[in-house]
Design an enzyme around this catalytic site. Sequence first.
Site, short mmCIF file in Angstrom:
data_model
loop_
_atom_site.label_atom_id
_atom_site.label_comp_id
_atom_site.label_asym_id
_atom_site.label_seq_id
_atom_site.Cartn_x
_atom_site.Cartn_y
_atom_site.Cartn_z
CB ALA A 65 -11.80 12.52 -75.85
N GLY A 104 -8.48 16.19 -73.38
CA GLY A 104 -8.13 16.79 -74.66
C GLY A 104 -8.35 18.29 -74.68
CD GLU A 107 -3.92 15.73 -74.30
OE1 GLU A 107 -2.90 15.04 -74.42
OE2 GLU A 107 -5.06 15.32 -74.60
CD GLU A 127 -6.23 12.86 -70.87
OE1 GLU A 127 -6.37 13.66 -71.81
OE2 GLU A 127 -5.75 13.19 -69.75
#
Length: 691
Positions: A65, A104, A107, A127
């Site tokens: 992110a 992210g 993911e 995270e």
Amino acid sequence: MAAPSPVRVERHGAVAVVVIDQAPVNALSKGVRDGLRDAAAALAADPGVAAVVLSGGPGRFVAGADIREMNLPPDEPFVPDVIAAFEALDKPVVAAIDGPALGGGCELALGCDLRLASPKAQVGLTETRLGIIPGAGGTQRLPRLVGIAQAIALISEGRILKARDALALGILDAVVEGDLLAAAIARAPHAPKRRLSQAPVPAGDPAREDAAAAAALKGAKGVPAIAEAVRVVRASRTTAFSDGMADERATFLKLRESEEAKALRHLFFAEREAGKVPGLDGAKARPIAQAAVIGAGTMGAGIAVALADAGLPVTLVERDGEAAAAGLARVRDLYERPVRSGRLTQAQADARLAAIGATADWQALAQADLVIEAAFEDMAVKEDIFRRLDQVAKPGAVLASNTSYLDLDAIAEATARPKDVVGLHFFAPANVMRLLEVVRGKMTAPDVLVTALALAKRMGKQPVVAGNGESFIGNRIYAAYRRHAEYLVEDGAAPQEVDAALQAYGFAMGAFAVSDLSGLDIGYAMRQRRAATRDPAERYVVVADRLVEAGRLGRKTGAGWYAYDAAGAMSVDPAVAAMIAAARAAKGITPRAFTPDQIQRRLLAVMANEGAKALEEGIALRASDIDLVFINGYGFPRLKGGPMFAADAMGLGAVLGEMEAASAAGGAGSEPAPLLVELARAGGRFADWKG
């Protein structure tokens, strides 16, 4: 005119390659999310596309992110929706991972049907390092791929896997030698649709899952995200994917706003800011191929190991052959411990040991590109060493001192090449502690400072640049903290009460337990050297001196502020209480009680106040640098973000009020910093101060 999208689609026949190109690491900023959403919509509507490849370009994928956006309100499109759009395509989607696929980015890869990677790829859900959990399906898709137990371990540890390790766990489908993108384009049309959102969580061993959860919670160290990650991952077996995603997202958003997550984000940015030092534009690091350390005591041996671990050959130089041999024995001991624990193989330890030599011959320094002095903390000793270096060190060698509080400029003046001199203040144990204070003298050349910063990075340490002032950043602030801890004791708190309050705040050890561990004689010697110049208006507590004079030097003698049995177990000693009572009586002090909160607030205010003075004087460049020093060198709890960040959270008006009380208690040297007064009255924060 609108800025070009950081996402573009390239056609290779029936294969569409979606290229993410957002320097430097393809973070999932709003622009990237917009581009991916638009690309997915266009590909869904294009019947000429048979397969899709997601690529971050050479050496990249998506590193996670955009952390800067986490301090802003959530903004569509959200990452889970972008991933869902690619997963919903009726054509196979292949991730071509040629670099970090973290958070992210990982993911996003899990939302693809096939994951191919180059050998240099890195994969992980990191995270929890930022006090949050994966918020785009990581807690739901990863268990469906590797099982509950493995997912708990990977997520709770924030582990980053190398490509081969990720392949072994089944996270990657193949590691490609050679042209990764070409291989992905070739395989994409033949890849099966494998939506992890529709896959069941594999049956697992309940005992193994319980053990993984217990290990994660034990290692959580107060991070709320760990317990939440365990809960959400374990629920993935019995919860529908859509419900699990909703729970994950709600938990992610709640944690994102937590004080712990804000503190960890602050440290994330602080680490990146620390390397930005004024006056270094255009300067390039000097090459370092050979290092030498003068002094093979505990600190010198640790520094030698840190250098050898970084791949540098090292020569230890001592006063005579016996001392050199003893230093080499210390180095061997330092390598035996990680071998016993399994962190190093014997072969690795042997190779690093082979890179370290020890001698009493100063001519061995002639080949060193870097010489680090790690001798006794005495100005005359250090000046003599630097004078002698002029005779043997080669031109252009970086000459560093490991001094922890002496005047670096005075040391540099002893040599004819003061521009080559820099402070490298390691923290004990030097081969373990992450902090490296890099001290910039008034004559330190820019390329020497750049070399020091590059060396820190090579050693895996966190550098913080400090100006030249007594005790620099860390020890200066710590001295004020410890001094006020003693004032609290003399005023009525017991040492164990102070330490308990500090541990409750998040410190691994309290101030008095730390003193016992490091040795009370060290501080005693420093106080004796400074006695003649101490301001008579400064409050002085004699208890620590009386402990040393009674032979209580800390753990090494079995007694200090506490008593220690043969096994090292600590206990409260009535003899110490008697010494404290005598000191109070001599000053006519009537003891009073302090709550843990009062102790914590007082000592936090003292640290922040001294930090403010260091900022005003230019000893520290920015408040976040001070936070890094205390997090990485003094055990300040990471979840509090450092003393300056914590002071901002407390409110500088409250900090000033606490410092006014501390000043009344401490006398000269404890006055509120003018910067603190200025910011408190203006409603400002240390974080916003630019100097």
